[in-house]
Design an enzyme around this catalytic site. Structure first.
Site, PDB file in Angstrom:
ATOM      1  N   LEU A  29       0.813  -1.222   0.000  1.00 57.53           N
ATOM      2  CA  LEU A  29       0.000   0.000   0.000  1.00 57.53           C
ATOM      3  C   LEU A  29       0.846   1.271   0.000  1.00 57.53           C
ATOM      4  O   LEU A  29       1.918   1.319   0.605  1.00 57.53           O
ATOM      5  CB  LEU A  29      -0.910  -0.001   1.234  1.00 57.53           C
ATOM      6  CG  LEU A  29      -1.813  -1.228   1.370  1.00 57.53           C
ATOM      7  CD1 LEU A  29      -2.710  -1.092   2.587  1.00 57.53           C
ATOM      8  CD2 LEU A  29      -2.637  -1.473   0.112  1.00 57.53           C
ATOM      9  N   HIS A  33      -3.617   4.295  -1.904  1.00 52.22           N
ATOM     10  CA  HIS A  33      -4.518   3.310  -1.288  1.00 52.22           C
ATOM     11  C   HIS A  33      -5.118   3.862   0.007  1.00 52.22           C
ATOM     12  O   HIS A  33      -6.278   3.619   0.323  1.00 52.22           O
ATOM     13  CB  HIS A  33      -3.753   2.035  -0.916  1.00 52.22           C
ATOM     14  CG  HIS A  33      -3.252   1.241  -2.079  1.00 52.22           C
ATOM     15  ND1 HIS A  33      -1.921   1.133  -2.377  1.00 52.22           N
ATOM     16  CD2 HIS A  33      -3.905   0.481  -2.987  1.00 52.22           C
ATOM     17  CE1 HIS A  33      -1.772   0.351  -3.430  1.00 52.22           C
ATOM     18  NE2 HIS A  33      -2.953  -0.049  -3.831  1.00 52.22           N
ATOM     19  N   GLN A  64      -5.154 -11.982 -12.972  1.00 49.39           N
ATOM     20  CA  GLN A  64      -5.031 -10.744 -13.765  1.00 49.39           C
ATOM     21  C   GLN A  64      -3.608 -10.488 -14.237  1.00 49.39           C
ATOM     22  O   GLN A  64      -3.331  -9.428 -14.807  1.00 49.39           O
ATOM     23  CB  GLN A  64      -5.599  -9.549 -13.000  1.00 49.39           C
ATOM     24  CG  GLN A  64      -4.801  -9.112 -11.795  1.00 49.39           C
ATOM     25  CD  GLN A  64      -5.551  -8.092 -10.938  1.00 49.39           C
ATOM     26  OE1 GLN A  64      -6.510  -8.422 -10.256  1.00 49.39           O
ATOM     27  NE2 GLN A  64      -5.125  -6.832 -10.984  1.00 49.39           N
ATOM     28  N   ASP A 154      -6.405   3.891 -12.102  1.00 49.53           N
ATOM     29  CA  ASP A 154      -6.733   2.768 -12.993  1.00 49.53           C
ATOM     30  C   ASP A 154      -8.078   3.087 -13.638  1.00 49.53           C
ATOM     31  O   ASP A 154      -9.112   2.488 -13.313  1.00 49.53           O
ATOM     32  CB  ASP A 154      -6.767   1.461 -12.201  1.00 49.53           C
ATOM     33  CG  ASP A 154      -5.400   1.118 -11.646  1.00 49.53           C
ATOM     34  OD1 ASP A 154      -4.476   0.916 -12.436  1.00 49.53           O
ATOM     35  OD2 ASP A 154      -5.248   1.095 -10.415  1.00 49.53           O
ATOM     36  N   ARG A 191       4.064  -0.182  -8.403  1.00 49.42           N
ATOM     37  CA  ARG A 191       5.160  -0.538  -9.320  1.00 49.42           C
ATOM     38  C   ARG A 191       6.244   0.550  -9.385  1.00 49.42           C
ATOM     39  O   ARG A 191       7.311   0.298  -9.936  1.00 49.42           O
ATOM     40  CB  ARG A 191       4.620  -0.862 -10.708  1.00 49.42           C
ATOM     41  CG  ARG A 191       3.827  -2.172 -10.710  1.00 49.42           C
ATOM     42  CD  ARG A 191       3.478  -2.664 -12.100  1.00 49.42           C
ATOM     43  NE  ARG A 191       2.958  -4.027 -12.060  1.00 49.42           N
ATOM     44  CZ  ARG A 191       1.669  -4.365 -12.088  1.00 49.42           C
ATOM     45  NH1 ARG A 191       0.742  -3.438 -12.157  1.00 49.42           N
ATOM     46  NH2 ARG A 191       1.308  -5.633 -12.047  1.00 49.42           N
TER      47      ARG A 191
HETATM   48  O1  PAF Z   1      -6.394  -2.261  -8.566  1.00 47.42           O
HETATM   49  C1  PAF Z   1      -6.014  -3.296  -7.989  1.00 47.42           C
HETATM   50  O2  PAF Z   1      -5.218  -3.267  -7.059  1.00 47.42           O
HETATM   51  C2  PAF Z   1      -6.545  -4.638  -8.450  1.00 47.42           C
HETATM   52  O3  PAF Z   1      -6.739  -4.672  -9.821  1.00 47.42           O
HETATM   53  C3  PAF Z   1      -7.827  -5.079  -7.697  1.00 47.42           C
HETATM   54  C4  PAF Z   1      -8.980  -4.129  -7.981  1.00 47.42           C
HETATM   55  C5  PAF Z   1      -7.563  -5.130  -6.207  1.00 47.42           C
HETATM   56  C6  PAF Z   1      -8.246  -6.474  -8.154  1.00 47.42           C
HETATM   57  O4  PAF Z   1      -7.264  -7.425  -7.895  1.00 47.42           O
END
Ligand code: PAF
Length: 287
Positions: A29, A33, A64, A154, A191
């Protein structure tokens, strides 16, 4: 703050809550976040001052990540994450293992529509939005939130989730939280930690390219001379000359991310993704 790992423990921890506000994360985090967490707390207390609970999930979702992406090396910083969540209004951390969340291979998946999920990020990360939609839908089923908070950083992910909630008639309010930036303007991201000191100094150039394109788009729109392709090409060339490998820098309509070619009165957004060394960064700016 309670920390739970199993679905049964989560259900017990949330039993009787008057309202549930949820922040899904993959951990590691940062302040972005924590903005989401504080917003979830504020929304929970505003909507239901007595007995609302906030939940954050920490789960690095294999579904993902592409085969050549950073699933194995994605930073796992669980204890620090829990301390930060506790200090920022979280009542319950849900941190399932892969076995808890996917006790058997996840054969049923949420397949988002191509026009939204196979463009931009989806074109460069095939299957990404299927993986995100599947885990978010599953987490929604488990947590049963009234409110869920996602970052606008995002941008496309937020749009896919909003559309999923709407089309699946999920009774959840989705809130988008503004992107948190470092002092120089770099959007915060887990990242960013992959960047060397030299790359970190350069990284702000992505947001500068988006800012430049947004300003040129506003001017071109006002003058009625907006040439989107020329602006996009120029922005990508500038980054290339500085050593980046851009995937896209593009001006789109905010409501469906469809392309724009000339002057356009609708709300627009500039989105970009580019690799700096081995690190792929994304960012966006509403025009
Ligand atoms: O944005 C993210 O961290 C991820 O894509 C999420 C929404 C937690 C799903 O794994």
């Amino acid at each position: 703050m309670q920390i739970v790992h199993t679905l049964a423990d989560l259900r017990r921890a949330l039993h009787g809550a008057s309202l549930r506000a949820f922040v899904p994360t993959m951990g590691n985090l940062h302040d972005g976040h924590l903005d989401l967490m504080r917003l979830a707390r504020a929304e929970a207390d505003r909507r239901s001052p007595q007995g609302a609970k906030t939940v954050a999930s920490i789960f690095v979702n294999r579904l993902q990540f592409g085969p050549n992406e950073d699933f194995d090396t994605y930073p796992r910083t669980f204890e620090r994450d829990c301390e930060l969540l506790k200090a920022n209004g979280c009542d319950v951390v849900f941190a399932p293992s892969e076995k808890d969340l996917y006790p058997e291979p996840q054969g049923f998946k949420v397949h988002p529509p191509a026009e939204l999920a196979d463009i931009l990020e989806g074109a460069f990360r095939p299957g990404f939005f299927e993986g995100v939609s599947t885990v978010v839908h599953k987490l929604f089923n488990i947590v049963q939130p009234d409110v869920a908070v996602f970052g606008k950083k995002d941008y496309q992910q937020l749009m896919v989730i909003r559309r999923m909630v709407q089309q699946m008639a999920l009774p959840i309010d989705i809130i988008g939280s503004e992107t948190r930036r470092a002092e120089d303007g770099l959007a915060l991201s887990s990242r960013n930690g992959y960047l060397s000191a030299e790359e970190r100094a350069e990284a702000v150039q992505l947001s500068m390219a988006l800012k430049g394109l947004a300003a040129a788009a506003r001017a071109g729109n006002a003058a009625g001379t907006l040439d989107v392709a020329a602006l996009e090409t120029a922005a990508m060339d500038t980054l290339r000359q500085r050593g980046w490998a851009p995937d896209y820098i593009t001006l789109r309509r905010q409501h469906d991310l469809s392309p724009v070619s000339g002057p356009c009165a609708e709300p627009l957004v500039v989105l970009g993704a580019a690799k700096l060394g081995k690190t792929r960064l994304i960012d966006n700016l509403e025009v």
